[in-house]
Design a protein around this motif. Structure first.
Motif, PDB file in Angstrom:
ATOM      1  N   ARG A  27       0.850  -1.189   0.000  1.00 50.27           N
ATOM      2  CA  ARG A  27       0.000   0.000   0.000  1.00 50.27           C
ATOM      3  C   ARG A  27       0.890   1.245   0.000  1.00 50.27           C
ATOM      4  NH1 ARG A  27      -5.273  -1.186   1.565  1.00 50.27           N
ATOM      5  NH2 ARG A  27      -5.583  -3.023   2.865  1.00 50.27           N
ATOM      6  N   PRO A  30      -1.016   3.046   4.922  1.00 52.78           N
ATOM      7  CA  PRO A  30      -1.906   2.118   5.642  1.00 52.78           C
ATOM      8  C   PRO A  30      -3.322   2.657   5.738  1.00 52.78           C
ATOM      9  CG  PRO A  30       0.122   2.546   6.878  1.00 52.78           C
ATOM     10  CD  PRO A  30       0.076   3.560   5.775  1.00 52.78           C
ATOM     11  N   CYS A 172       1.279  -5.084   2.697  1.00 55.07           N
ATOM     12  CA  CYS A 172       0.043  -5.261   3.464  1.00 55.07           C
ATOM     13  C   CYS A 172      -0.751  -6.465   2.974  1.00 55.07           C
ATOM     14  CB  CYS A 172      -0.828  -4.006   3.364  1.00 55.07           C
ATOM     15  SG  CYS A 172      -0.172  -2.589   4.266  1.00 55.07           S
ATOM     16  N   HIS A 190      -2.409  -2.674   7.705  1.00 55.57           N
ATOM     17  CA  HIS A 190      -1.165  -1.993   8.094  1.00 55.57           C
ATOM     18  C   HIS A 190       0.025  -2.944   7.878  1.00 55.57           C
ATOM     19  CE1 HIS A 190       1.766   0.161  10.576  1.00 55.57           C
ATOM     20  NE2 HIS A 190       0.934   1.200  10.573  1.00 55.57           N
ATOM     21  N   PRO A 191       1.182  -2.437   7.444  1.00 58.20           N
ATOM     22  CA  PRO A 191       2.360  -3.314   7.261  1.00 58.20           C
ATOM     23  C   PRO A 191       2.763  -4.054   8.534  1.00 58.20           C
ATOM     24  CG  PRO A 191       2.727  -1.205   6.184  1.00 58.20           C
ATOM     25  CD  PRO A 191       1.455  -1.067   6.974  1.00 58.20           C
ATOM     26  N   TYR A 194       0.729  -7.093   8.824  1.00 65.64           N
ATOM     27  CA  TYR A 194       1.127  -8.183   7.922  1.00 65.64           C
ATOM     28  C   TYR A 194       2.345  -8.927   8.476  1.00 65.64           C
ATOM     29  CZ  TYR A 194       2.236 -11.147   4.150  1.00 65.64           C
ATOM     30  OH  TYR A 194       2.493 -12.297   3.447  1.00 65.64           O
TER      31      TYR A 194
END
Length: 378
Positions: A27, A30, A172, A190-191, A194
């Motif tokens: 992304r 986020p 993400c 959100h990273p 993940y």
């Protein structure tokens, strides 16, 4: 019916291990206000009580907890499950597939929410008491319904692929392919979510098609980028060529590799409203001989996907959904449903039996179909 909206997610070049191809989804920014974390349950058999007083039973090793707010939120945290004895089969009872735990916190059971929606398809059985249906079908509907699935740990090569997979800073999500068949798509807001949930792909379930592909397939080739050096005169030219290759790959992934998931339309039904986010699950059109996915998603107030998890149906599961939808469309009238498919009631009855729905038919009707089948067999 609607399509899935993955606006804001971009596919990066794939990473390959054996028959497994993992395509990172990143992304630009986020999704604000929503975070996910895992809740581990251990190896107990999960029993979920449902609103219609039925129960869903499956191996449920983990759940997800969604926390939302109007301001940037931090993940709530991950809990480790205590070890449990293995000499007995333990049961863990869950209240509902999705249950609000606090004012801004929702617990749900990933993928089981989607699979339960598939199992509940026309679960009550015939809506009109035609003579063709058995007393059991009239009294109990399709109960009990069961489908088989495999955990990610049983998918050949997936554990190693996830272990060596390089997670990108803004990643993400991931599109997971086995023998270049799209097995699943997984997207989070959100990273950091993940990175925390990457390993839970091993706890997810996958269909028999994916299990067989992983077991029997040879390694898939890696896609390499090619830059025509006759047009590269500077570092800027090289950067431009690399950017062009990345764009072409992302377009190829969206329009070709993931087209079966993204171009299809789905029956999307809301499960829970969590602030400005909505948790839904979806069913496909059950198109025989095509790619069909079920799944669940969380969207924001603008319809953008913050969370997505999908399960690819096997051809036999698609066939069962197609037959049930055909019957329901024609008020469970066998002859009319058969005519819509261009076949006879006898042949349609045989198709129902082969799909595992023979118990729904009146024994007299079933015997008639068998007799006519023997008479027509050379």
């Amino acid at each position: 019916m609607a399509t899935l909206d993955l606006t804001g997610l971009t596919a990066l070049p794939a990473q390959v291990w054996g028959a497994v191809r993992l395509v990172p989804l990143v992304r630009d920014r986020p999704v604000p206000g929503l975070r996910l974390h895992a809740r581990l349950y251990g190896d107990e058999v999960g029993v979920v009580d449902l609103p219609d007083n039925t129960a869903y039973t499956a191996y449920i090793p983990h759940g997800f907890v969604a926390t939302w707010s109007d301001s940037p939120a931090a993940t709530y945290g991950t809990h480790l499950a205590p070890p449990t004895p293995t000499s007995t089969v333990r049961l863990r009872f869950h209240r509902r597939m999705a249950r609000r735990e606090e004012r801004n916190r929702l617990r749900f059971l990933p993928l089981h929410l989607a699979v339960e929606g598939y199992l509940a398809l026309h679960f009550n059985g015939p809506t009109v008491l035609w003579d063709e249906w058995s007393q059991r079908a009239i009294r109990r509907g399709l109960s009990p319904r069961a489908e088989q699935a495999y955990t990610g740990a049983q998918i050949e090569g997936l554990a190693d692929a996830l272990k060596i997979f390089e997670i990108h800073p803004d990643q993400c999500g991931v599109a997971l392919y086995v023998a270049d068949a799209l097995a699943a798509a997984f997207v989070v807001p959100h990273p950091d979510d993940y990175r925390a949930l990457h390993g839970t792909l091993l706890l997810d379930m996958y269909g028999e098609l994916i299990h067989h592909y992983a077991l029997l397939s040879t390694p898939v080739p890696a896609f390499h980028a090619f830059v025509d050096d006759t047009h590269v005169r500077s570092l800027a030219d090289l950067r431009l060529a690399a950017t062009r290759q990345s764009t072409e790959w992302a377009t190829f992934h969206t329009t070709t590799m993931a087209a079966g998931l993204l171009d299809a339309t789905y029956d999307i039904r809301r499960v829970y409203r969590a602030g400005r986010f909505t948790l839904s699950r979806f069913l496909p059109g059950f198109r025989p001989k095509e790619e069909n996915h079920i799944g669940e998603l969380i969207t924001d107030q603008r319809g953008r996907t913050a969370y997505l998890k999908t399960f690819r149906l096997s051809e036999s599961q698609i066939r069962r959904g197609h037959l049930l939808n055909t019957l329901a469309t024609h008020d469970w009238h066998l002859a009319t449903a058969a005519e819509s498919l261009g076949t006879t009631p006898e042949a349609f009855g045989q198709r129902l039996t082969k799909a595992g729905f023979g118990h729904l038919l009146n024994p007299h009707t079933l015997a008639t179909h068998r007799t006519r089948s023997h008479l027509t067999t050379p």
